[in-house]
Scaffold this motif. Sequence first.
Motif, mmCIF file in Angstrom:
data_model
loop_
_atom_site.group_PDB
_atom_site.id
_atom_site.type_symbol
_atom_site.label_atom_id
_atom_site.label_comp_id
_atom_site.label_asym_id
_atom_site.label_seq_id
_atom_site.Cartn_x
_atom_site.Cartn_y
_atom_site.Cartn_z
ATOM 1 N N THR A 10 0.827 -1.197 0.000
ATOM 2 C CA THR A 10 0.000 0.000 0.000
ATOM 3 C C THR A 10 0.865 1.252 0.000
ATOM 4 O O THR A 10 0.530 2.257 -0.632
ATOM 5 C CB THR A 10 -0.927 0.000 1.230
ATOM 6 O OG1 THR A 10 -1.605 -1.262 1.314
ATOM 7 C CG2 THR A 10 -1.960 1.113 1.130
ATOM 8 N N ASP A 12 1.542 3.569 2.392
ATOM 9 C CA ASP A 12 0.639 4.645 2.830
ATOM 10 C C ASP A 12 1.077 5.206 4.186
ATOM 11 O O ASP A 12 0.342 5.049 5.162
ATOM 12 C CB ASP A 12 -0.786 4.074 2.908
ATOM 13 C CG ASP A 12 -1.836 5.141 3.135
ATOM 14 O OD1 ASP A 12 -1.601 6.297 2.710
ATOM 15 O OD2 ASP A 12 -2.882 4.829 3.722
ATOM 16 N N PRO A 42 -6.054 -1.551 -2.732
ATOM 17 C CA PRO A 42 -5.589 -2.640 -1.870
ATOM 18 C C PRO A 42 -6.746 -3.398 -1.236
ATOM 19 O O PRO A 42 -7.667 -2.784 -0.690
ATOM 20 C CB PRO A 42 -4.757 -1.922 -0.805
ATOM 21 C CG PRO A 42 -5.198 -0.497 -0.846
ATOM 22 C CD PRO A 42 -5.633 -0.224 -2.248
ATOM 23 N N LYS A 45 -8.169 -2.811 2.717
ATOM 24 C CA LYS A 45 -7.591 -1.621 3.322
ATOM 25 C C LYS A 45 -8.193 -0.369 2.706
ATOM 26 O O LYS A 45 -8.642 -0.374 1.562
ATOM 27 C CB LYS A 45 -6.069 -1.574 3.103
ATOM 28 C CG LYS A 45 -5.284 -2.581 3.917
ATOM 29 C CD LYS A 45 -3.795 -2.363 3.725
ATOM 30 C CE LYS A 45 -2.983 -3.341 4.561
ATOM 31 N NZ LYS A 45 -1.520 -3.133 4.377
ATOM 32 N N ALA A 47 -6.973 3.518 1.952
ATOM 33 C CA ALA A 47 -5.728 4.278 1.873
ATOM 34 C C ALA A 47 -5.975 5.604 1.178
ATOM 35 O O ALA A 47 -7.020 5.812 0.544
ATOM 36 C CB ALA A 47 -4.680 3.473 1.101
#
Length: 210
Positions: A10, A12, A42, A45, A47
């Motif tokens: 990710t 992030d 993702p 998730k 983000a």
Amino acid sequence: MQNLGILGGTFDPIHWGHLLMAETAFSQAALNQVIWVPSRRPPYKVAVEFEHRAQMVQQAIADHPNFVFSPLETNCTRSDYAIHTLLDLQILYPDSRWHWIIGTDAFRTLPRWHRRQELVPACEWLVAPRPEELPIPMDDNRGNLLCQQIVQQLATQDLTIRWQLLKMPKVSISSSLIRQYCRQEQSIRYLVPEAIRVYISTHNLYGGEI
């Protein structure tokens, strides 16, 4: 035939831990390149926008001649899965040996990955120890034991895996910690490259003054 590494995530945001993991894999596995692949969508998730995360990755790896940003045109209408990334990269980079760079936290989930029957044998897995996964004292024996447990789980699914543990310092930096510091208006200087700290602040990605 070239040796290529894939580092997906990710990011992030991206931080020094990611960069250290990639550099260790590059050196230890004698890779020709490490291809960085930020997830556009993702799985499981939430983000910040992909464009921000992609920009941060590109800025962070700009000064490394053997780190390259993924050339894939990610289909933003579906979630990203590792098998899709590998298949697309195999088309772009034929006649390559593939290595997947991964932390122990994600490696533990490998027995549940989408289309793992195709993915697992197609790569050598370069596993980076994560401090939260390996209680003090953190040593290679503990890391190997954890990885062997995953190997055994995969064996019950008739999957054989090639892997090695990366020999690197255990860095207790995580993207979640950086986001928390931003929300609490704590400095993230020296947790991320300076260009990334400035980018996060300029775009107010995670809230707070950093």
